[in-house]
Design a protein around this motif. Structure first.
Motif, PDB file in Angstrom:
ATOM      1  N   VAL A 102       0.837  -1.200   0.000  1.00 60.19           N
ATOM      2  CA  VAL A 102       0.000   0.000   0.000  1.00 60.19           C
ATOM      3  C   VAL A 102       0.871   1.249   0.000  1.00 60.19           C
ATOM      4  CG1 VAL A 102      -0.232  -0.127   2.527  1.00 60.19           C
ATOM      5  CG2 VAL A 102      -1.849   1.231   1.210  1.00 60.19           C
ATOM      6  N   ASP A 103       0.555   2.164  -0.901  1.00 56.76           N
ATOM      7  CA  ASP A 103       1.318   3.392  -1.121  1.00 56.76           C
ATOM      8  C   ASP A 103       0.811   4.504  -0.198  1.00 56.76           C
ATOM      9  OD1 ASP A 103       2.772   5.498  -2.127  1.00 56.76           O
ATOM     10  OD2 ASP A 103       2.198   5.187  -4.217  1.00 56.76           O
ATOM     11  N   GLN A 104       1.715   5.049   0.604  1.00 55.31           N
ATOM     12  CA  GLN A 104       1.409   6.204   1.449  1.00 55.31           C
ATOM     13  C   GLN A 104       2.452   7.296   1.206  1.00 55.31           C
ATOM     14  OE1 GLN A 104      -1.328   6.645   3.855  1.00 55.31           O
ATOM     15  NE2 GLN A 104      -2.070   5.049   2.482  1.00 55.31           N
ATOM     16  N   SER A 105       2.864   7.423  -0.054  1.00 54.37           N
ATOM     17  CA  SER A 105       3.850   8.436  -0.415  1.00 54.37           C
ATOM     18  C   SER A 105       3.161   9.768  -0.695  1.00 54.37           C
ATOM     19  CB  SER A 105       4.657   7.983  -1.634  1.00 54.37           C
ATOM     20  OG  SER A 105       3.827   7.877  -2.773  1.00 54.37           O
ATOM     21  N   ILE A 207      -1.694  -1.398  -4.043  1.00 55.51           N
ATOM     22  CA  ILE A 207      -2.644  -0.287  -4.001  1.00 55.51           C
ATOM     23  C   ILE A 207      -1.864   1.018  -4.080  1.00 55.51           C
ATOM     24  CG2 ILE A 207      -4.516   0.791  -2.693  1.00 55.51           C
ATOM     25  CD1 ILE A 207      -4.735  -1.929  -1.157  1.00 55.51           C
ATOM     26  N   SER A 208      -2.081   1.788  -5.137  1.00 48.61           N
ATOM     27  CA  SER A 208      -1.311   3.009  -5.365  1.00 48.61           C
ATOM     28  C   SER A 208      -2.037   3.868  -6.393  1.00 48.61           C
ATOM     29  CB  SER A 208       0.089   2.641  -5.869  1.00 48.61           C
ATOM     30  OG  SER A 208       0.813   3.787  -6.245  1.00 48.61           O
ATOM     31  N   ASP A 209      -1.547   5.092  -6.591  1.00 44.43           N
ATOM     32  CA  ASP A 209      -2.051   5.887  -7.713  1.00 44.43           C
ATOM     33  C   ASP A 209      -1.236   5.627  -8.972  1.00 44.43           C
ATOM     34  OD1 ASP A 209       0.302   7.185  -7.088  1.00 44.43           O
ATOM     35  OD2 ASP A 209      -0.622   9.107  -6.572  1.00 44.43           O
ATOM     36  N   PHE A 210      -0.131   4.916  -8.836  1.00 46.63           N
ATOM     37  CA  PHE A 210       0.729   4.534  -9.960  1.00 46.63           C
ATOM     38  C   PHE A 210       1.161   5.744 -10.789  1.00 46.63           C
ATOM     39  CE2 PHE A 210      -1.758   0.736  -8.982  1.00 46.63           C
ATOM     40  CZ  PHE A 210      -0.738  -0.180  -8.791  1.00 46.63           C
ATOM     41  N   LYS A 211       1.328   6.873 -10.141  1.00 42.61           N
ATOM     42  CA  LYS A 211       1.724   8.084 -10.866  1.00 42.61           C
ATOM     43  C   LYS A 211       3.223   8.180 -11.046  1.00 42.61           C
ATOM     44  CE  LYS A 211      -0.194  12.018 -10.497  1.00 42.61           C
ATOM     45  NZ  LYS A 211      -0.702  13.332 -10.046  1.00 42.61           N
ATOM     46  N   LYS A 212       3.976   7.667 -10.074  1.00 43.80           N
ATOM     47  CA  LYS A 212       5.423   7.847 -10.117  1.00 43.80           C
ATOM     48  C   LYS A 212       6.158   6.537 -10.370  1.00 43.80           C
ATOM     49  CE  LYS A 212       5.511  11.909  -7.090  1.00 43.80           C
ATOM     50  NZ  LYS A 212       6.072  12.492  -5.856  1.00 43.80           N
ATOM     51  N   TYR A 213       5.426   5.518 -10.721  1.00 42.86           N
ATOM     52  CA  TYR A 213       6.077   4.234 -10.931  1.00 42.86           C
ATOM     53  C   TYR A 213       6.839   4.240 -12.245  1.00 42.86           C
ATOM     54  CZ  TYR A 213       4.023   1.850  -6.935  1.00 42.86           C
ATOM     55  OH  TYR A 213       3.692   1.437  -5.663  1.00 42.86           O
ATOM     56  N   ILE A 231      -2.722  -8.342  -8.328  1.00 42.81           N
ATOM     57  CA  ILE A 231      -3.877  -7.482  -8.573  1.00 42.81           C
ATOM     58  C   ILE A 231      -3.471  -6.048  -8.267  1.00 42.81           C
ATOM     59  CG2 ILE A 231      -6.265  -6.955  -7.938  1.00 42.81           C
ATOM     60  CD1 ILE A 231      -6.519  -9.841  -6.940  1.00 42.81           C
ATOM     61  N   LEU A 232      -3.806  -5.120  -9.158  1.00 44.26           N
ATOM     62  CA  LEU A 232      -3.468  -3.716  -8.967  1.00 44.26           C
ATOM     63  C   LEU A 232      -4.732  -2.893  -8.774  1.00 44.26           C
ATOM     64  CD1 LEU A 232      -0.798  -3.270 -11.805  1.00 44.26           C
ATOM     65  CD2 LEU A 232      -0.472  -4.146  -9.483  1.00 44.26           C
ATOM     66  N   ALA A 233      -4.738  -2.076  -7.737  1.00 47.84           N
ATOM     67  CA  ALA A 233      -5.842  -1.152  -7.482  1.00 47.84           C
ATOM     68  C   ALA A 233      -5.310   0.272  -7.629  1.00 47.84           C
ATOM     69  CB  ALA A 233      -6.422  -1.371  -6.088  1.00 47.84           C
ATOM     70  N   ASP A 275      -6.790   9.456 -19.528  1.00 45.86           N
ATOM     71  CA  ASP A 275      -7.311   8.226 -20.130  1.00 45.86           C
ATOM     72  C   ASP A 275      -6.229   7.470 -20.894  1.00 45.86           C
ATOM     73  OD1 ASP A 275      -9.745   8.814 -19.060  1.00 45.86           O
ATOM     74  OD2 ASP A 275     -10.663   9.480 -20.935  1.00 45.86           O
ATOM     75  N   GLU A 276      -5.419   8.196 -21.638  1.00 44.71           N
ATOM     76  CA  GLU A 276      -4.369   7.533 -22.421  1.00 44.71           C
ATOM     77  C   GLU A 276      -3.320   6.899 -21.515  1.00 44.71           C
ATOM     78  OE1 GLU A 276      -2.829  10.407 -25.137  1.00 44.71           O
ATOM     79  OE2 GLU A 276      -4.477  10.153 -26.583  1.00 44.71           O
ATOM     80  N   ASP A 277      -2.941   7.608 -20.453  1.00 47.61           N
ATOM     81  CA  ASP A 277      -1.962   7.049 -19.521  1.00 47.61           C
ATOM     82  C   ASP A 277      -2.499   5.786 -18.856  1.00 47.61           C
ATOM     83  OD1 ASP A 277      -0.152   9.011 -20.101  1.00 47.61           O
ATOM     84  OD2 ASP A 277      -0.551  10.208 -18.303  1.00 47.61           O
ATOM     85  N   TYR A 278      -3.758   5.841 -18.426  1.00 50.66           N
ATOM     86  CA  TYR A 278      -4.349   4.700 -17.734  1.00 50.66           C
ATOM     87  C   TYR A 278      -4.519   3.512 -18.683  1.00 50.66           C
ATOM     88  CZ  TYR A 278      -7.610   1.885 -15.001  1.00 50.66           C
ATOM     89  OH  TYR A 278      -8.220   0.857 -14.329  1.00 50.66           O
ATOM     90  N   GLN A 279      -4.999   3.783 -19.893  1.00 51.01           N
ATOM     91  CA  GLN A 279      -5.182   2.707 -20.868  1.00 51.01           C
ATOM     92  C   GLN A 279      -3.851   2.072 -21.249  1.00 51.01           C
ATOM     93  OE1 GLN A 279      -7.406   4.609 -24.001  1.00 51.01           O
ATOM     94  NE2 GLN A 279      -9.211   4.864 -22.707  1.00 51.01           N
ATOM     95  N   SER A 280      -2.796   2.904 -21.348  1.00 47.62           N
ATOM     96  CA  SER A 280      -1.465   2.381 -21.656  1.00 47.62           C
ATOM     97  C   SER A 280      -0.982   1.468 -20.531  1.00 47.62           C
ATOM     98  CB  SER A 280      -0.482   3.542 -21.853  1.00 47.62           C
ATOM     99  OG  SER A 280       0.841   3.062 -22.010  1.00 47.62           O
ATOM    100  N   PHE A 281      -1.224   1.901 -19.288  1.00 45.79           N
ATOM    101  CA  PHE A 281      -0.822   1.102 -18.132  1.00 45.79           C
ATOM    102  C   PHE A 281      -1.594  -0.219 -18.105  1.00 45.79           C
ATOM    103  CE2 PHE A 281      -1.179   0.224 -13.459  1.00 45.79           C
ATOM    104  CZ  PHE A 281       0.154  -0.076 -13.257  1.00 45.79           C
ATOM    105  N   GLN A 282      -2.905  -0.147 -18.359  1.00 49.66           N
ATOM    106  CA  GLN A 282      -3.717  -1.355 -18.404  1.00 49.66           C
ATOM    107  C   GLN A 282      -3.231  -2.319 -19.475  1.00 49.66           C
ATOM    108  OE1 GLN A 282      -7.823   0.186 -18.752  1.00 49.66           O
ATOM    109  NE2 GLN A 282      -8.278  -1.051 -16.959  1.00 49.66           N
ATOM    110  N   THR A 283      -2.907  -1.771 -20.644  1.00 52.29           N
ATOM    111  CA  THR A 283      -2.427  -2.600 -21.755  1.00 52.29           C
ATOM    112  C   THR A 283      -1.139  -3.312 -21.393  1.00 52.29           C
ATOM    113  OG1 THR A 283      -3.447  -1.135 -23.394  1.00 52.29           O
ATOM    114  CG2 THR A 283      -1.696  -2.586 -24.173  1.00 52.29           C
ATOM    115  N   GLN A 284      -0.217  -2.577 -20.757  1.00 51.14           N
ATOM    116  CA  GLN A 284       1.037  -3.198 -20.327  1.00 51.14           C
ATOM    117  C   GLN A 284       0.781  -4.335 -19.345  1.00 51.14           C
ATOM    118  OE1 GLN A 284       4.410  -0.558 -19.233  1.00 51.14           O
ATOM    119  NE2 GLN A 284       3.052   1.117 -19.807  1.00 51.14           N
TER     120      GLN A 284
END
Length: 314
Positions: A102-105, A207-213, A231-233, A275-284
């Protein structure tokens, strides 16, 4: 006494508390992280991207075949030797160890309307931990902060969950200090520690916002997904996608900018970019059979989880 006073002074929905996380246990029945419990349209079931293997099977005995037994389990060697059809009987393994990351950054310390992403992530981690314990499995956790990583080894023990939730609250409250983060170091530390714990046939919930990964972390996720269920949330705030249709000032301690939310092109730029960032992440992640779902900071967590696990959420 000082610690208790500090907890009382922290505003609800901006920060979390142990009491609030313990209350999340009532939502544990909403989630099911076992493969054979998924609804067809669930993000974790049917034709979707999950490869959840469920629990393994332990061989128990060979007995006479009974009408209705799975013919794939017929033991042909014993059958040929005894001239009577025999079938192999298996029992489900008693556990599937789980690790909740869990991300608390600092990037999680944001919320435009109701709750911060860090609070929602903490609540979701609590729900997942209680659910896994109710399934009879060992559960542990990794809590990521800007200034370090805390780890709780998986155990089948309610007190272990309390220790995990305590660490989440501790990292969550550290966000009030507004110190400069060293997230890259924390992520590298996280990857190292997770590799030391997760061997194979684990369930890993991140569990993260996956913004800085970074791509390095994406590769790490794909690597542990080779022999484990992952599983990613993604926790997100609506304002990260849809900015207000007003002119406002945004910034941090160092920089401030004026944003004209009335500008249609700017609004569309935010929507398209998110949307593009999220869809790209989902595709990966889909390439590695890793399911991703979103949880927002505005709607109630229990209703969102019902949507995700009932297949009503895109």
């Amino acid at each position: 006494m000082k610690s208790q006073k500090q907890h009382i002074e922290l505003p609800k929905d901006v920060f979390t508390s142990l009491r609030e996380l313990l209350e999340m246990e009532r939502f544990a029945q909403i989630m099911s992280l076992l493969a054979n419990k998924q609804k067809v349209k669930s993000i974790l079931g049917g034709k979707h991207s999950s490869k959840l293997r469920g629990r393994g099977l332990d061989f128990e005995e060979v007995r006479n075949y009974v009408m209705g037994d799975d013919i794939r389990n017929i033991d042909w060697k014993v059958t040929a030797r005894t001239k009577v059809t025999h079938t192999r009987v298996f029992s489900e393994e008693k556990e599937k160890p789980a690790l909740i990351v869990v991300d608390q950054s600092k990037s999680m310390f944001f919320g435009s309307q109701k709750r911060t992403k860090s609070v929602v992530a903490a609540e979701l981690a609590a729900v997942a931990a209680f659910r896994i314990l109710k399934q009879g499995d060992r559960v542990g956790g990794v809590v990521i902060g800007d200034d370090g990583v805390d780890i709780i080894q998986p155990k089948r023990d309610r007190r272990n969950i309390l220790r995990f939730l305590d660490k989440i609250v501790e990292k969550n409250h550290e966000l009030k200090n507004h110190t400069e983060g060293t997230l890259d170091d924390s992520l590298r530390d996280t990857m190292h520690k997770v590799r030391n714990i997760v061997t194979h046939d684990f369930l890993v919930v991140i569990i993260s916002d996956f913004k800085k990964y970074s791509p390095e972390v994406t590769r790490f996720i794909s690597q542990i997904a080779q022999h484990n269920d992952v599983i990613l949330a993604k926790v997100m705030d609506p304002m990260e996608r849809d900015i207000p249709h007003i002119k406002f000032v945004a910034g941090n301690r160092d920089t401030q900018v004026t944003v004209d939310g009335k500008h249609k092109a700017l609004n569309q730029h935010f929507v398209t970019g998110f949307d593009e960032d999220y869809q790209s992440f989902q595709t990966q992640m889909k390439k590695h059979h890793v399911p991703v779902f979103t949880i927002n900071t505005v709607d109630s967590l229990d209703e969102q989880l019902k949507d995700v696990f009932a297949g009503r959420k895109k």
